[in-house]
Design an enzyme around this catalytic site. Sequence first.
Site, mmCIF file in Angstrom:
data_model
loop_
_atom_site.group_PDB
_atom_site.id
_atom_site.type_symbol
_atom_site.label_atom_id
_atom_site.label_comp_id
_atom_site.label_asym_id
_atom_site.label_seq_id
_atom_site.Cartn_x
_atom_site.Cartn_y
_atom_site.Cartn_z
ATOM 1 N N ASP A 75 -73.372 3.106 11.174
ATOM 2 C CA ASP A 75 -74.604 3.869 11.407
ATOM 3 C C ASP A 75 -75.743 2.960 10.948
ATOM 4 O OD1 ASP A 75 -76.794 5.527 11.340
ATOM 5 O OD2 ASP A 75 -75.935 6.991 9.956
ATOM 6 N N LYS A 95 -85.632 -0.679 12.457
ATOM 7 C CA LYS A 95 -85.095 0.034 13.624
ATOM 8 C C LYS A 95 -86.220 0.555 14.529
ATOM 9 C CE LYS A 95 -81.793 3.775 14.605
ATOM 10 N NZ LYS A 95 -80.900 4.745 13.946
ATOM 11 N N GLU A 109 -75.934 8.694 18.361
ATOM 12 C CA GLU A 109 -75.729 9.312 17.047
ATOM 13 C C GLU A 109 -75.247 10.771 17.148
ATOM 14 O OE1 GLU A 109 -79.508 8.425 15.276
ATOM 15 O OE2 GLU A 109 -79.017 6.291 15.157
ATOM 16 N N ASP A 147 -81.189 16.452 13.675
ATOM 17 C CA ASP A 147 -81.108 15.284 12.783
ATOM 18 C C ASP A 147 -82.462 15.035 12.118
ATOM 19 O OD1 ASP A 147 -80.963 12.765 11.617
ATOM 20 O OD2 ASP A 147 -79.910 11.838 13.296
#
Length: 617
Positions: A23, A86, A186, A210
């Site tokens: 992850d 990211k 994800e 999330d």
Amino acid sequence: MAKISINLATGSLQQEEIIVGIDLGTTNSLVAFINPDKNPQVINDSGKGLLVPSVVYFNSHNEAIVGNEAKEFLTTDPANTIFSVKRLLGRSYKDVAEHSDIFSYKIIDDDSDALVKIHAGDRFYTPIELSAEILKELKARAEHALKTPVNRAVITVPAYFNDSQRQATRDAGKLAGLDVMRIVNEPTAASLAYGIGLDPTQQKTIAVYDLGGGTFDVSILQIQNGIFEVLATNGNTYLGGDDFDRAILNYWIEQNKLDKAELANNNVLMQTLRLQAEAAKKALSSQNLYNEQVGEIWCTLDKQTFEKLIAAKVDETITACKNALQDSGLAVTAIDEVILVGGSTRTPYVKKQVEAFFGKKPQDNINPDEVVALGAAIQADVLAGNRSDILLLDVTPLSLGIETMGGLMDVIIARNSKVPTKAGRQYTTSIDGQVNMKIAVYQGERDLVKENRKLAEFDLKGIPAMPAGLPKVDINFLLNADGILTVQAIELRSGVKQEIEVKPSYGLTDDTVEKMLIDSITHAQSDVAQRMLIEARSEGEQLLYTAERFVEKHAEHLTQAEIRDTQLYISALKNALTLNDKDLILKKADELNEFTRPFAERVMDAAISTAMKGKKI
Ligand code: AMP
């Protein structure tokens, strides 16, 4: 060396070794594997902790330090401490310009569509290299903890990541020495961790909520025959637990009547209070009152007040859920399961609001920080063929793409994509008045086309003569179930079109595929270096061309001194372009850019900015 074989069905190197799930997160990253008891487990190397902060620090020798140790430099040396990389992966400066103030390090603002670069020390880094540093750390920790080489991984990305962001993630994996078996969404990984989607006869519709430290997204997925389809995603990439911390901090500032301006100058106190705020938030997930003191400052907060402070932010996430549902065309009753991901879903108020909206209790048994990595490990296990009950779909063993400027490979269909598949991208011309465009199709994993297999080449003819950068040429790849690839090129303004068909597997042996994959990993570092040099050169040349034209065209708006100094910067860039030093080219380009920016702003030239759009073939 152990014999490695290639499995054409999965497109992966077959070795008797562990495959990890990674992850790669905005704030934290983690790596998981399937333990000997066949259960997914997050790796904790020598008690260093499960989470590796996604932070890279460059010391004065340009050495990268990753994780907790790097995090300590966020306050002491922010210019050389890169966090949230990211957010920059696969993006251009234009994509991130709106939020550039959150970055305390230097992102090169070249006002172009080229991918961003970050300046730290005296070097320039791409987000791919920085992400690779994080992945290398995860790989090393996994190897150390498991006492075995780790060469294969599944890496997760948000469902809303586009092609370019996914490709950048793959490239980062390769650069870290990993055979990236698959890029997995994800929310898909989170579902797998809960065992949803592992039974091919099961049909389900789920919502994955999330909420992390700095980002929020919600995805609606439909699972059928073991295939996950993303029906809709929504969210806000600048909303998360950090906002809760900020709300608490502001509340304390008000309660203690602190002077904001004074506080802004006291970094250490600010940081201490921020950490207190986070501690208060976490404590309030399991108790009703938080009461601490920092010097003279009272850090007191009760649960009720906390919930009031964060209500507006949480409401925003619920609105996003509403929008996602609407986009998926489903009623809230159609959702079979709701899954919680991300550390901030531990806040009871968040859980309560999610439950109220969806009308059912969300799944929260698995640690929300780990659930994505655990699911990625399960996906890796499936791909390794360790779960015989699950059908493996046909995939392309090698990437398919075209040649772009400087002989670079631009991947259009990534390796390991399920067949049939289609993908496309838009390109433009590099020369004024260009009427033909050569389209060369390649197969392979190397960054330079000359190292890959050429499949076909054709000319798109009859493009109307226009300035460079104006034609819009869509190139579409369609790979059908029989493995036939159709490449279509179409110029959108004129409609001129050309297409060809090839069979990429023709003449391709398992041995060749194996060699090409191994070569791509062993040469990853030099390939990336070459790609960066070529890209730096193309960008430098483009800037030179633009700057020279600018001075010529707008001489009357510039002073003699400005013209003279611009010429000096231009010469410096010209000199740099004759050398093989990408950092020098980027430095000189950046200096020219910074110097001319105020003039360019004075004389806005729309033609120049539009002429710089799109990748050039
Ligand atoms: P992630 O990005 O998924 O790692 O989530 C990190 C966020 O979760 C940070 O904002 C943390 O402060 C927050 N977080 C971690 N533990 C808790 C907790 N017990 N209660 C509330 N928020 C938490």
